[in-house]
Design an enzyme around this catalytic site. Structure first.
Site, short mmCIF file in Angstrom:
data_model
loop_
_atom_site.label_atom_id
_atom_site.label_comp_id
_atom_site.label_asym_id
_atom_site.label_seq_id
_atom_site.Cartn_x
_atom_site.Cartn_y
_atom_site.Cartn_z
N LYS A 71 0.86 -1.19 0.00
CA LYS A 71 0.00 0.00 0.00
C LYS A 71 0.88 1.23 0.00
O LYS A 71 2.02 1.17 0.48
CB LYS A 71 -0.88 0.01 1.26
CG LYS A 71 -2.12 0.87 1.13
CD LYS A 71 -3.23 0.10 0.45
CE LYS A 71 -4.53 0.84 0.44
NZ LYS A 71 -5.65 -0.09 0.21
N1 GLU Z 1 -7.38 0.07 -2.98
C1 GLU Z 1 -8.15 -1.11 -3.24
C2 GLU Z 1 -8.17 -2.01 -2.01
O1 GLU Z 1 -8.00 -1.55 -0.91
C3 GLU Z 1 -7.72 -1.82 -4.51
C4 GLU Z 1 -6.30 -2.32 -4.52
C5 GLU Z 1 -5.85 -2.86 -5.88
O2 GLU Z 1 -6.67 -2.96 -6.80
O3 GLU Z 1 -4.66 -3.17 -5.98
O4 GLU Z 1 -8.44 -3.18 -2.09
#
Ligand code: GLU
Length: 436
Positions: free
Chosen positions: A126
């Site tokens: 993240k």
């Molecule tokens: N931000 C989204 C989540 O928390 C998507 C992450 C992604 O598609 O890599 O799952």
């Protein structure tokens, strides 16, 4: 000086806390506690559990830009790769004024669990920048995004770590990130990010995927406990990409969405809110404030509304122990990441409220991100029907597998999802062995 005193001295210089300190504030502490709760179920893999309680790699970057008025501003950015045991890192990028390293670490950890729980061949990562996107101009935001991408460029890449949108970012952010990474590399790398515009190798159905996954898992939960979507009362916190689309799908399936909330307003209408009209209002005005089809409500009363499905789809920590005690929903479906604290989880369980955990309920987004990444690699694109059929299959399959473990072991769905995921991650970890 002993190793320990050296460490303590270093940590004192850092303000007294190691970034791994379990006494650190939420939400990392919540994540670590959730990991601890599966310890009894890991068998011989328990000896590896510590690897889940520390991110593999944590990058903090300075993001300086020249503002439109000629001054120089600095922003703080992060990319955390929690685990790469099962594949490349994967997870979104958040732009929000309250982003902290602690938060990004937790969000990265939840991505590891989510990807493994659903069976995607990714680790977990993240990123984020501590910035309020509405406080900078379009040009400034683009410069922030480009400089940040360049700075984290040393650890991301189509086969290394693949960012995507999250709170405060969207397809346009991904377009700029893809372009910056490609410019630095000297060739176009569509697969470096997902959630891109369709014209740049984005996938059909990606924009709706998280909301669709929330709807699918709510429907499956309802099916298991005899609670049909049709006629059900639904309350949704957050009215963006997850909550807004989720609300629309509930509405289309015949549910009555009786309350919605975003950063600008908290609204109720027991007769059911006209969700397409609310979505149009938000598209035109940037928020729910001023929407005429419902009455303003106090936020604490919002959490206590009697309903069948309650969908927190905003930020972490929204369902605290105090709020959990007043919730009158039958099912909580976590569209957001980490909306329920572990203490609140226990209270909801005691009170008979079923919780469909984030790592399952909001996994639709990253699942279609996975489809997008595969399509980019093969340069062969699928129809929206193909995407939605495969998404449906993966989400219902994961739901049923998690439900079965929860029943067999007599544990909540969250613990069941964590058991499945941790076993997968730690098995990979053990098979790979420690280097050197
Ligand atoms: N931000 C989204 C989540 O928390 C998507 C992450 C992604 O598609 O890599 O799952």
């Amino acid at each position: 000086m002993t190793a320990n005193t050296a460490l303590e001295t270093a940590s004192a210089r850092l303000g007294g806390l190691s970034y791994l300190n379990p006494a650190a504030p939420e939400p990392w502490a919540s994540f670590v506690e959730q990991i601890e709760r599966v310890r009894p179920y890991l068998g011989s893999l328990e000896r590896w559990i510590e690897t889940l309680k520390r991110p593999k790699r944590t990058l903090i970057v300075d993001v300086p830009i020249e503002r439109d008025d000629g001054t120089v501003a600095h922003f703080e950015g992060y990319r955390v790769q929690h685990s790469l045991s099962r594949g490349p890192g994967k997870g979104g990028i958040r732009f929000h004024p309250d982003v902290t390293l602690n938060e990004v670490m937790a969000l990265a950890g939840w991505m590891t669990i989510k990807n493994a729980a659903v069976g995607l061949p990714f680790g977990g990562a993240k990123g984020g920048i501590r910035v309020d996107p509405s406080s900078v101009s379009k040009g400034e935001l683009q410069r922030i995004t480009r400089r940040f991408t360049s700075e984290i460029g040393v650890i991301i890449g189509p086969d290394r770590d693949i960012p995507a949108p999250d709170v405060g970012t969207n397809a346009m952010t991904m377009a700029v990130m893809m372009d910056t990474f490609s410019m630095n590399r000297g060739s176009t790398a569509t697969g470096v990010v997902t959630g891109k515009p369709i014209a740049l190798g984005g996938s059909l159905g990606r924009h709706e995927a998280t909301g669709r996954g929330v709807y699918i898992t709510a429907r499956e939960a309802g099916r298991h406990i005899g609670l049909p979507i049709e006629g059900a009362r639904v309350v949704v916190q957050g009215f963006g990409n997850v909550g807004g689309i989720g609300a629309r799908l509930f509405h289309e399936a015949g549910a009555r969405v009786i309350a919605i909330a975003d950063h600008s307003a908290t609204l109720v209408n027991e007769a059911g809110i006209d969700i397409p009209a609310a979505l149009e209002h938000v598209a035109a005005n940037g928020g729910l404030a001023g929407f005429a089809g419902a009455a303003q409500l106090d936020i604490e009363e919002f959490w206590q509304l009697e309903c069948e499905f309650l969908v927190p789809a905003a930020l972490e920590g929204q369902i605290s122990a105090e709020r959990a005690a007043g919730i009158r929903a039958k099912v909580v479906v976590e569209g957001a990441n980490g909306p329920t604290t572990p203490a609140a989880d226990d209270i909801l369980r005691e009170r008979g409220v079923l919780v469909v955990p984030d790592v399952l309920a909001n996994a639709g987004g990253v699942t279609v991100s996975y489809f997008e990444w595969v399509q980019d690699f093969s340069s062969f694109f699928w129809t929206e029907d193909e995407i939605n059929t495969r998404l449906e299959r993966i989400m219902t399959g994961a739901f049923n597998a998690i439900w079965k473990v929860a029943e067999e072991k007599g544990v909540p769905l969250r613990t069941a999802a964590f058991i499945i995921a941790c076993l997968r991650v730690l098995e990979a970890r053990a098979e790979r062995g420690l280097y050197p």
